[in-house]
Design a protein around this motif. Structure first.
Motif, short mmCIF file in Angstrom:
data_model
loop_
_atom_site.label_atom_id
_atom_site.label_comp_id
_atom_site.label_asym_id
_atom_site.label_seq_id
_atom_site.Cartn_x
_atom_site.Cartn_y
_atom_site.Cartn_z
N GLN A 417 -5.70 5.10 26.25
CA GLN A 417 -5.97 5.48 27.67
C GLN A 417 -6.69 4.11 28.34
N VAL A 418 -6.52 3.95 29.69
CA VAL A 418 -7.58 2.91 30.21
C VAL A 418 -8.72 3.42 30.35
N LEU A 419 -9.65 2.58 30.12
CA LEU A 419 -11.01 2.80 30.36
C LEU A 419 -11.41 3.21 31.70
N GLY A 423 -16.91 2.16 32.76
CA GLY A 423 -17.15 1.98 31.45
C GLY A 423 -17.76 3.21 30.64
N VAL A 424 -17.75 2.91 29.15
CA VAL A 424 -18.23 3.88 28.36
C VAL A 424 -19.29 3.41 27.46
N ASN A 425 -20.20 4.04 27.03
CA ASN A 425 -21.16 3.57 26.04
C ASN A 425 -20.63 4.06 24.37
N LEU A 426 -19.98 3.15 23.95
CA LEU A 426 -18.89 3.59 22.85
C LEU A 426 -20.10 3.99 21.55
N LYS A 427 -20.95 3.12 21.52
CA LYS A 427 -21.79 3.36 20.28
C LYS A 427 -22.59 4.68 20.46
#
Length: 477
Positions: A417-419, A423-427
Motif C-alpha cells: 500500500q502507498v503510505l 506518514g506513519v511512525n513505523l517504530k
C-alpha cells in the motif's frame, strides 16, 4: 610411525649397521649411518639429530661423545650400564623392533624435556600466557619472581585448566636451573604399579619385561626441575617413597641397591583439596608439609574475566601460527565471552579459539558464530533479529488484513500500500504490535513464558528480553 626426526647410526660393523637400518626403515624413521669419522659432521649441526645409535666404539671414545654432545640422546649397542644422563639405554642382541621402539620413545621423552631442544618461542609463549592486569594474576607473577631464584619446593593449587604447568615452567625458566631439563610427570595418568619405575627407573631384570636398565624421571631431571602434576592422585605407597627422597635427596632404581643422588628441584601441583584428603587419610600429612613450602594458587578464569581479551590475543597468536590463519572478535563477541563461567578455565578458552580458527579462518567472529553456550544477554536477541523481524512482518500482514473482513478483498501484501501523505511512525507501530502479540500469547498460555515463546517462534530468553524492554511481566495479561 614417525618416532624421531632423524636417527644417526655410528658403527664400523657394516652387517650390524645394515640390520639397524632395516629396522629403522620398517619403523618409518629417517636415518643416516656410517663410521665415526663420517658422522661427526651430523652431530655438529644443531638440531639435525634426534637420537644416536652407537656401535663398536671404544669406551673412551663413547664417553667423549656423550660428554661433548650432552644434549643429544644416545643408545649404545655395547653391553654395560648407562653411565651418563644422555645415554638412554643399551640395545642388546638380537635387535628387535619392540626393543628399539621402546628406546626411541625414551629418546623422544629426553628431547621433549631438554630445554635446548624446546623452542625458545614455545617457552616465551608459556610465559606470556600469564598475561593479565587483575590483582589475582599479578599476585601469581609476583610469587613466581620471588621463589624462582630459590630452591624451595613449590606447591601449585588451582582448578583444572588454570595453567598450573605454565606457572611451573615459568618458575623453572626464571631459576638458576633454567639450563637444565624441565621434566613433567602426570601422577594421575600413570598406573600406580608403574609409577615407581617411571620416577626412579629400574635395573635390568627388575621385573618381567625389564630387558634393559632404564633411567627414571628423577635422573632425567638431574640439575633441573621435576614437575609432579596431579600429586593428589599419587597412591599412598608411592607417597611414602617420595617423602623419603625429599628428606634424604637419595633414591634407588627398582631392583637396584645403589643409592643415587637427586639433584632436582620439586614443583608439585594438584586441583584437589589436600587438607581434606589428609583428614580422609588419603594423603600423607608429612608429605604435604614437605611439598607445601611455598604455595601458589592459580585463579580460575571466571575470577579474571577482564583478562580474557589479552588471553585471547596470546592464544590467537599461538594457534594462528599452527593453523596459518587469523581471527578477530567483534566487541559484542568479546563481551559475551567475558560473561561465560569457564568451568574448563584457560584450557577451555584455548580449545574454543582453536575450534573457531578451524571453522572461521581469516574472518571476524560475531556472537552468532560462537557455540550457543557462549552467547549471553542482549547479544542473543540481536543475533535472532532477522528471524524475529520476519515473524513480526507476517503477524502485521495478518493484523492489517483483518481490516478487510467487512466485505473488502484483502490485498495480497498490505505492505504494498502507498503510505499516507502524513506518514506513519513505523517504530511505534511495530512496538505496539509486538506488545499486543506478546500479551495475547501470554494470555493463551496462562502466563507460561516458555510456551508463549514457542507460540511466537522465538527462544524463551529472547521473549524475556523483549518483556524487560517493554516493562512487562507475566502477570500483565
Amino acid at each position: 610411525m614417525d618416532l624421531m626426526g632423524n636417527v644417526l647410526i655410528i658403527d664400523g660393523d657394516e652387517a650390524r649397521r645394515q640390520q639397524l637400518e632395516t629396522i629403522l626403515s620398517f619403523m618409518g624413521c629417517q636415518w643416516q649411518s656410517g663410521a665415526e669419522e663420517d658422522c661427526l659432521a651430523y652431530l655438529d649441526a644443531p638440531n639435525q639429530v634426534s637420537a644416536v645409535l652407537l656401535g663398536d666404539l671404544a669406551s673412551t671414545t663413547e664417553a667423549a661423545l656423550l660428554a661433548q654432545f650432552a644434549r643429544v640422546p644416545f643408545i649404545s649397542c655395547q653391553p654395560g650400564e648407562p653411565s651418563q644422563r644422555n645415554l638412554i639405554g643399551i640395545l642388546e642382541p638380537p635387535y628387535s623392533y619392540e626393543q628399539l621402539t621402546r628406546l626411541l620413545h625414551f629418546c623422544q621423552s629426553f628431547n621433549a624435556m631438554h630445554p635446548a631442544l624446546q623452542g625458545s618461542e614455545h617457552s616465551q609463549t608459556l610465559l606470556r600466557l600469564l598475561v593479565g592486569k587483575g590483582n589475582a594474576i599479578q599476585s601469581v607473577r609476583l610469587l613466581i619472581e620471588q621463589v624462582a631464584s630459590k630452591d624451595a619446593n613449590v606447591l601449585i593449587l588451582g582448578e583444572s585448566g588454570t595453567g598450573k604447568e605454565v606457572v611451573a615452567r615459568a618458575i623453572h625458566e626464571l631459576s638458576p636451573r633454567a639450563a637444565g631439563p624441565f621434566v613433567p610427570v602426570n601422577c594421575g595418568a600413570i598406573p600406580g604399579e608403574l609409577l615407581e619405575s617411571e620416577l626412579f627407573g629400574h635395573e635390568k631384570g627388575a621385573f618381567t619385561g625389564a630387558i634393559t636398565a632404564r633411567r627414571g624421571r628423577f635422573e632425567l631431571a638431574e640439575g633441573g626441575t621435576l614437575f609432579l602434576d596431579e600429586i593428589g592422585d599419587m597412591p599412598m605407597p608411592m607417597q611414602v617413597k617420595l617423602l623419603r627422597v625429599l628428606q634424604e635427596r637419595l633414591f634407588e632404581r627398582v631392583g637396584g641397591s645403589r643409592p643415587i643422588k637427586a639433584d632436582v628441584r620439586i614443583i608439585a601441583a594438584t586441583h584437589r583439596d589436600l587438607e581434606q584428603m589428609i583428614i580422609a587419610q588419603t594423603f600423607r600429612e608429612d608429605l604435604y608439609y614437605r611439598l607445601n613450602v611455598f604455595p601458589i594458587e592459580t585463579p580460575p578464569l571466571r575470577e579474571r574475566a577482564d583478562d580474557i581479551p589479552l588471553l585471547l590475543q596470546e592464544l590467537l597468536n599461538r594457534h594462528g601460527a599452527e593453523h596459518k590463519a587469523w581471527l578477530r572478535f567483534t566487541q559484542r563477541a568479546l563481551e559475551s565471552l567475558m560473561q561465560h563461567r569457564w568451568p574448563g578455565n584457560v584450557r577451555e578458552l584455548s580449545n574454543l579459539v582453536e575450534r573457531l580458527l578451524i571453522l572461521f579462518p581469516n574472518r571476524i567472529v560475531d556472537v552468532k558464530d560462537l557455540p550457543s553456550k557462549y552467547r549471553y544477554g542482549e547479544d542473543v536477541w540481536l543475533e535472532e533479529g532477522p528471524v524475529t523481524e520476519l515473524a513480526e512482518r507476517d503477524a502485521l500482514i495478518q493484523v492489517l488484513s483483518e481490516e478487510f473482513e467487512q466485505g473488502e478483498e484483502p490485498l495480497a501484501d498490505p505492505f504494498s500500500q502507498v503510505l499516507p501523505e502524513e506518514g506513519v511512525n513505523l517504530k511505534e507501530l511495530l512496538s505496539d504490535l509486538e506488545v499486543g502479540l506478546i500479551r495475547q500469547a501470554l494470555e493463551m498460555q496462562d502466563g507460561v513464558v516458555a510456551r508463549a515463546a514457542d507460540m511466537l517462534g522465538m527462544r524463551r530468553t529472547t521473549l524475556v528480553e523483549k518483556m524487560k524492554k517493554y516493562g512487562m511481566a507475566a502477570r500483565d495479561m
